[in-house]
Design an enzyme around this catalytic site. Structure first.
Site, PDB file in Angstrom:
ATOM      1  N   ARG A 141      11.744  -5.480   5.527  1.00  0.00           N
ATOM      2  CA  ARG A 141      11.680  -4.038   5.781  1.00  0.00           C
ATOM      3  C   ARG A 141      12.188  -3.721   7.183  1.00  0.00           C
ATOM      4  NH1 ARG A 141       5.999  -0.980   5.183  1.00  0.00           N
ATOM      5  NH2 ARG A 141       5.549  -2.084   7.109  1.00  0.00           N
TER       6      ARG A 141
ATOM      7  N   ARG B 274      -0.549  -8.906  13.327  1.00  0.00           N
ATOM      8  CA  ARG B 274      -1.124  -7.885  12.438  1.00  0.00           C
ATOM      9  C   ARG B 274      -1.962  -8.555  11.348  1.00  0.00           C
ATOM     10  NH1 ARG B 274       4.264  -4.827  10.936  1.00  0.00           N
ATOM     11  NH2 ARG B 274       2.962  -3.657   9.474  1.00  0.00           N
TER      12      ARG B 274
ATOM     13  N   LYS C 295       0.833  -1.221   0.000  1.00  0.00           N
ATOM     14  CA  LYS C 295       0.000   0.000   0.000  1.00  0.00           C
ATOM     15  C   LYS C 295       0.860   1.261   0.000  1.00  0.00           C
ATOM     16  CE  LYS C 295      -2.195  -0.995   3.827  1.00  0.00           C
ATOM     17  NZ  LYS C 295      -1.692  -2.295   4.290  1.00  0.00           N
TER      18      LYS C 295
ATOM     19  N   ARG D 263      -9.976   0.511   8.203  1.00  0.00           N
ATOM     20  CA  ARG D 263      -9.540  -0.827   8.592  1.00  0.00           C
ATOM     21  C   ARG D 263     -10.622  -1.594   9.350  1.00  0.00           C
ATOM     22  NH1 ARG D 263      -3.691   0.382   8.270  1.00  0.00           N
ATOM     23  NH2 ARG D 263      -2.498  -1.508   8.507  1.00  0.00           N
TER      24      ARG D 263
ATOM     25  N   ARG E 218      11.142   0.290  12.335  1.00  0.00           N
ATOM     26  CA  ARG E 218       9.778   0.126  12.861  1.00  0.00           C
ATOM     27  C   ARG E 218       9.715  -1.100  13.765  1.00  0.00           C
ATOM     28  NH1 ARG E 218       5.209   0.847   8.286  1.00  0.00           N
ATOM     29  NH2 ARG E 218       4.116  -0.453   9.795  1.00  0.00           N
TER      30      ARG E 218
HETATM   31  P1  B4P Z   1       3.972  -1.796   2.182  1.00  0.00           P
HETATM   32  O1  B4P Z   1       2.984  -2.884   1.994  1.00  0.00           O
HETATM   33  O2  B4P Z   1       4.009  -0.744   1.175  1.00  0.00           O
HETATM   34  O3  B4P Z   1       3.720  -1.346   3.641  1.00  0.00           O
HETATM   35  P2  B4P Z   1       2.349  -0.870   4.266  1.00  0.00           P
HETATM   36  O4  B4P Z   1       1.558  -1.832   4.086  1.00  0.00           O
HETATM   37  O5  B4P Z   1       2.047   0.474   3.807  1.00  0.00           O
HETATM   38  O6  B4P Z   1       2.209  -1.156   5.611  1.00  0.00           O
HETATM   39  P3  B4P Z   1       1.456  -1.557   6.889  1.00  0.00           P
HETATM   40  O7  B4P Z   1       0.116  -2.129   6.647  1.00  0.00           O
HETATM   41  O8  B4P Z   1       2.453  -2.395   7.511  1.00  0.00           O
HETATM   42  O9  B4P Z   1       1.400  -0.314   7.747  1.00  0.00           O
HETATM   43  P4  B4P Z   1       0.462   0.818   8.215  1.00  0.00           P
HETATM   44  O10 B4P Z   1       1.386   1.947   8.332  1.00  0.00           O
HETATM   45  O11 B4P Z   1      -0.759   1.021   7.390  1.00  0.00           O
HETATM   46  O12 B4P Z   1       5.385  -2.386   2.151  1.00  0.00           O
HETATM   47  C1  B4P Z   1       5.835  -3.512   2.848  1.00  0.00           C
HETATM   48  C2  B4P Z   1       7.176  -3.977   2.309  1.00  0.00           C
HETATM   49  O13 B4P Z   1       6.964  -4.690   1.102  1.00  0.00           O
HETATM   50  C3  B4P Z   1       8.159  -2.860   1.966  1.00  0.00           C
HETATM   51  O14 B4P Z   1       9.423  -3.212   2.434  1.00  0.00           O
HETATM   52  C4  B4P Z   1       8.142  -2.804   0.444  1.00  0.00           C
HETATM   53  O15 B4P Z   1       9.379  -2.402  -0.096  1.00  0.00           O
HETATM   54  C5  B4P Z   1       7.830  -4.231   0.094  1.00  0.00           C
HETATM   55  N1  B4P Z   1       7.116  -4.342  -1.182  1.00  0.00           N
HETATM   56  C6  B4P Z   1       6.107  -3.556  -1.614  1.00  0.00           C
HETATM   57  N2  B4P Z   1       5.684  -3.956  -2.826  1.00  0.00           N
HETATM   58  C7  B4P Z   1       6.452  -5.054  -3.165  1.00  0.00           C
HETATM   59  C8  B4P Z   1       6.494  -5.931  -4.302  1.00  0.00           C
HETATM   60  N3  B4P Z   1       5.679  -5.785  -5.346  1.00  0.00           N
HETATM   61  N4  B4P Z   1       7.395  -6.947  -4.282  1.00  0.00           N
HETATM   62  C9  B4P Z   1       8.229  -7.113  -3.229  1.00  0.00           C
HETATM   63  N5  B4P Z   1       8.250  -6.317  -2.137  1.00  0.00           N
HETATM   64  C10 B4P Z   1       7.369  -5.289  -2.115  1.00  0.00           C
HETATM   65  O16 B4P Z   1      -0.040   0.333   9.674  1.00  0.00           O
HETATM   66  C11 B4P Z   1       0.820   0.103  10.771  1.00  0.00           C
HETATM   67  C12 B4P Z   1      -0.006  -0.065  12.066  1.00  0.00           C
HETATM   68  O17 B4P Z   1      -0.708   1.194  12.374  1.00  0.00           O
HETATM   69  C13 B4P Z   1      -1.130  -1.103  12.046  1.00  0.00           C
HETATM   70  O18 B4P Z   1      -0.654  -2.400  12.351  1.00  0.00           O
HETATM   71  C14 B4P Z   1      -2.092  -0.529  13.146  1.00  0.00           C
HETATM   72  O19 B4P Z   1      -1.653  -0.874  14.439  1.00  0.00           O
HETATM   73  C15 B4P Z   1      -1.988   0.972  12.983  1.00  0.00           C
HETATM   74  N6  B4P Z   1      -3.035   1.540  12.108  1.00  0.00           N
HETATM   75  C16 B4P Z   1      -2.825   2.140  10.894  1.00  0.00           C
HETATM   76  N7  B4P Z   1      -3.995   2.529  10.348  1.00  0.00           N
HETATM   77  C17 B4P Z   1      -4.977   2.160  11.226  1.00  0.00           C
HETATM   78  C18 B4P Z   1      -6.409   2.253  11.205  1.00  0.00           C
HETATM   79  N8  B4P Z   1      -7.046   2.804  10.168  1.00  0.00           N
HETATM   80  N9  B4P Z   1      -7.115   1.768  12.261  1.00  0.00           N
HETATM   81  C19 B4P Z   1      -6.485   1.214  13.321  1.00  0.00           C
HETATM   82  N10 B4P Z   1      -5.134   1.074  13.393  1.00  0.00           N
HETATM   83  C20 B4P Z   1      -4.379   1.544  12.350  1.00  0.00           C
END
Ligand code: B4P
Length: 192
Positions: free
Chosen positions: A128, A146, A14, A89, A134
């Site tokens: 990551r 998660r 994402k 979410r 993180r």
């Molecule tokens: P991404 O997939 O881009 O990471 P993210 O999801 O944005 O993250 P996440 O869900 O962990 O975090 P969020 O901040 O929303 O990348 C992951 C990895 O994959 C990276 O290293 C990237 O380089 C790699 N990658 C990407 N695409 C790839 C591909 N095609 N091939 C190979 N590798 C690839 O949430 C964090 C925490 O915040 C949650 O657990 C929760 O506690 C809280 N939170 C956030 N929003 C919330 C909400 N709305 N309600 C309640 N809690 C919330």
């Protein structure tokens, strides 16, 4: 205005795809994860509460994130549209978002749901965690928690938007550019 929800489990890409999409479409990026991490870095009361939950892989309470999104919408009048990343979410967050957008005569244009296998998610997040600093990315048990939170509370958000015919499934494995092209194809078809 055209608003997009980029949806998927933790590690589905994402954040990665959001960066490319906002550059391509001039949208305002709203990531609740980023907003929460800013609160944590600023050591606010909200940040302290959020950190203890995020470090366990749990969701932050709905009222906290809905309040943050509401403030962000108000702070960005006249934008071309919002890209919601990691929000909503829960079904309660989805309903709140629809109500907030209605107040601004807006609605979600498309809900893009990225599909990635659990083993690939764990691999990506541990990888990551080697460099992100993180704390929720370094422990495999927290990463699996998660994913459990996602399966039990978050995946139902797709069912909610399904009733409005807005859900498009996107294969989230493969090259970052190929996934971006698939996302863009769906956005272009609806923006026209
Ligand atoms: P991404 O997939 O881009 O990471 P993210 O999801 O944005 O993250 P996440 O869900 O962990 O975090 P969020 O901040 O929303 O990348 C992951 C990895 O994959 C990276 O290293 C990237 O380089 C790699 N990658 C990407 N695409 C790839 C591909 N095609 N091939 C190979 N590798 C690839 O949430 C964090 C925490 O915040 C949650 O657990 C929760 O506690 C809280 N939170 C956030 N929003 C919330 C909400 N709305 N309600 C309640 N809690 C919330």
């Amino acid at each position: 205005m055209f608003h997009i929800i980029l949806f998927g489990p933790p590690g589905s890409g994402k954040g990665t795809q959001s960066e490319k999409l906002i550059a391509a479409y001039g949208l305002k990026h709203l990531s609740t994860g980023d907003l929460l991490r800013t609160e944590i870095n600023n050591k606010t009361a909200l940040g302290l509460e959020a950190k203890s939950l995020m470090d366990k892989g749990q969701l932050v309470p709905d009222d906290v994130v809905i309040g943050m999104i509401s403030a962000a919408l108000d702070a960005n009048p006249g934008t071309k549209g919002f890209l919601f990343d990691g929000f909503p979410r829960t079904k309660a967050q989805a309903e709140a978002l629809d109500n907030l957008l209605k107040l601004k005569n807006g609605e979600i244009g498309v809900f893009l749901a990225m599909q990635v296998s659990e083993e690939e998610l764990v691999k990506r997040l541990l990888n990551r965690g080697l460099t992100s600093g993180r704390s929720d990315d370094t422990n495999e048990q927290v990463i699996r928690s998660r994913i459990v939170e996602y399966n039990s509370k978050t995946s139902a958000v797709a069912d909610y938007y399904q009733q409005f015919g807005k859900v498009v499934l996107i294969k989230g494995e493969g090259s970052v550019d190929d996934i971006f092209n698939a996302l863009s194809h769906e956005i272009n078809a609806r923006m026209a």
